[in-house]
Write a protein that holds these residues in place. Structure first.
Motif, short mmCIF file in Angstrom:
data_model
loop_
_atom_site.label_atom_id
_atom_site.label_comp_id
_atom_site.label_asym_id
_atom_site.label_seq_id
_atom_site.Cartn_x
_atom_site.Cartn_y
_atom_site.Cartn_z
N HIS A 2 4.95 18.23 14.50
CA HIS A 2 3.38 18.34 13.79
C HIS A 2 2.25 18.25 14.59
O HIS A 2 2.15 16.78 15.59
CB HIS A 2 3.88 18.23 12.66
N SER A 3 1.53 18.00 14.33
CA SER A 3 0.12 17.29 14.69
C SER A 3 0.00 17.01 13.72
O SER A 3 -0.49 17.30 12.48
CB SER A 3 -1.25 18.51 15.45
N GLY A 4 -0.83 14.98 14.29
CA GLY A 4 -1.42 14.10 13.36
C GLY A 4 -2.14 14.66 12.04
O GLY A 4 -2.20 14.59 11.22
N HIS A 5 -3.63 16.10 12.76
CA HIS A 5 -4.57 16.33 11.62
C HIS A 5 -4.21 17.03 10.61
O HIS A 5 -4.20 17.55 9.40
CB HIS A 5 -5.04 16.84 12.51
N ASN A 6 -2.65 17.47 10.89
CA ASN A 6 -1.96 17.96 10.14
C ASN A 6 -0.82 17.82 8.85
O ASN A 6 -0.47 18.06 7.83
CB ASN A 6 -1.11 20.07 10.43
N ILE A 7 -0.38 16.70 8.98
CA ILE A 7 0.48 15.28 8.17
C ILE A 7 -0.67 15.25 6.84
O ILE A 7 -1.89 13.99 7.10
CB ILE A 7 0.96 14.33 8.75
N GLN A 8 -0.22 15.16 5.88
CA GLN A 8 -1.08 14.97 5.06
C GLN A 8 -1.01 13.37 4.70
O GLN A 8 0.29 13.38 3.73
CB GLN A 8 -1.40 15.64 3.80
N PRO A 9 -1.63 12.26 4.40
CA PRO A 9 -0.83 10.99 4.49
C PRO A 9 -0.77 11.12 2.57
O PRO A 9 -0.96 11.60 2.06
CB PRO A 9 -2.21 10.50 4.53
N ASP A 10 0.22 9.90 2.21
CA ASP A 10 0.81 10.19 1.39
C ASP A 10 0.26 8.88 0.07
O ASP A 10 0.70 7.64 0.50
CB ASP A 10 2.76 9.34 0.82
N LEU A 11 -0.79 9.01 0.11
CA LEU A 11 -2.09 8.13 -1.31
C LEU A 11 -0.93 7.27 -1.88
O LEU A 11 -1.14 6.31 -2.17
CB LEU A 11 -3.30 8.68 -0.99
N GLU A 12 -0.56 7.96 -3.03
CA GLU A 12 0.38 8.06 -4.30
C GLU A 12 1.28 6.64 -3.84
O GLU A 12 1.34 5.84 -4.27
CB GLU A 12 1.41 8.68 -5.01
N ASN A 13 1.92 7.10 -2.97
CA ASN A 13 3.35 5.62 -2.93
C ASN A 13 2.40 4.67 -2.00
O ASN A 13 3.25 3.83 -1.73
CB ASN A 13 4.84 6.84 -1.95
N ALA A 14 1.31 4.93 -1.31
CA ALA A 14 0.92 3.95 -0.32
C ALA A 14 0.77 2.86 -0.62
O ALA A 14 -0.07 1.42 -0.82
CB ALA A 14 0.22 4.87 1.03
N GLU A 15 -0.59 3.39 -2.43
CA GLU A 15 -0.98 2.49 -3.32
C GLU A 15 -0.19 1.91 -4.18
O GLU A 15 -0.31 0.86 -4.86
CB GLU A 15 -2.36 4.07 -4.32
N GLU A 16 0.92 2.59 -4.16
CA GLU A 16 2.03 0.95 -5.50
C GLU A 16 2.41 0.57 -4.30
O GLU A 16 3.30 -0.50 -4.35
CB GLU A 16 2.76 2.70 -5.13
N ALA A 17 2.72 0.39 -2.92
CA ALA A 17 3.01 0.23 -1.73
C ALA A 17 2.24 -0.99 -1.87
O ALA A 17 3.00 -2.18 -1.99
CB ALA A 17 3.21 0.61 -0.78
N VAL A 18 0.52 -0.93 -1.60
CA VAL A 18 -0.03 -2.03 -1.79
C VAL A 18 -0.04 -2.86 -2.56
O VAL A 18 -0.10 -4.05 -2.91
CB VAL A 18 -1.59 -1.62 -1.28
N ARG A 19 0.25 -2.58 -4.09
CA ARG A 19 -0.32 -3.46 -5.54
C ARG A 19 1.46 -3.66 -5.02
O ARG A 19 1.65 -5.45 -5.37
CB ARG A 19 -0.18 -2.89 -7.00
N ARG A 20 2.39 -3.60 -4.75
CA ARG A 20 3.60 -4.38 -4.93
C ARG A 20 3.70 -5.65 -3.75
O ARG A 20 3.90 -6.43 -3.37
CB ARG A 20 4.90 -2.95 -4.51
N TRP A 21 3.19 -5.40 -2.18
CA TRP A 21 3.65 -5.87 -1.13
C TRP A 21 2.05 -6.54 -0.56
O TRP A 21 2.78 -7.04 0.42
CB TRP A 21 4.31 -4.93 0.23
N ALA A 22 1.16 -5.96 -0.74
CA ALA A 22 0.17 -6.67 -0.29
C ALA A 22 -0.74 -8.43 0.27
O ALA A 22 -0.19 -8.75 1.31
CB ALA A 22 -1.33 -6.53 -0.86
N ASP A 23 0.06 -9.27 -0.83
CA ASP A 23 -0.11 -10.46 -0.68
C ASP A 23 1.76 -10.85 0.07
O ASP A 23 0.96 -11.64 0.97
CB ASP A 23 0.36 -10.98 -2.70
#
Length: 112
Positions: A2-23
């Motif tokens: 796959h080329s990088g521009h065809n991959i859609q970022p997984d924002l929903e899981n990333a948002e949860e990870a930020v909430r959980r692990w940001a600190d």
């Protein structure tokens, strides 16, 4: 492959990870880099890598370990870049007043 521009970022899981692990991630990057600007870059790069890679994790501890390893790698990359391109003082250069700090010193980071 796959080329990088065809991959859609997984924002929903990333948002949860930020909430959980940001600190935790922030404490690590801040301790390693010792300045807010570089720490912010490493923090953002860490969670951006999570969005792009979309890894699957066996557990929350696996996700935490992946994020901390990625954060360390981001810190190392920033440190290597700074070592390869150290900032030099701009002595003897006439800097316009709007680009000087109140003390009269050049705010180099603002110029970059």
């Amino acid at each position: 492959m796959h080329s990088g521009h065809n991959i859609q970022p997984d924002l929903e899981n990333a948002e949860e990870a930020v909430r959980r692990w940001a600190d935790t991630v922030w404490r690590l990057v801040k301790a390693r880099l010792r300045n807010d600007t570089d720490a912010s870059d490493a923090f953002q790069d860490t969670f951006l890598a999570l969005c792009r890679a979309k890894p699957s994790f066996e557990s929350l501890e696996h996700q935490k370990a992946w994020l901390l390893r990625t954060a360390c790698n981001c810190c190392n990359q920033i440190s290597r870049k700074k070592a390869a391109h150290p900032m030099q003082p701009l002595e003897g250069i006439d800097v316009p007043a709007e680009h000087r700090s109140p003390t009269g010193n050049l705010e180099l980071e603002e110029m970059l």
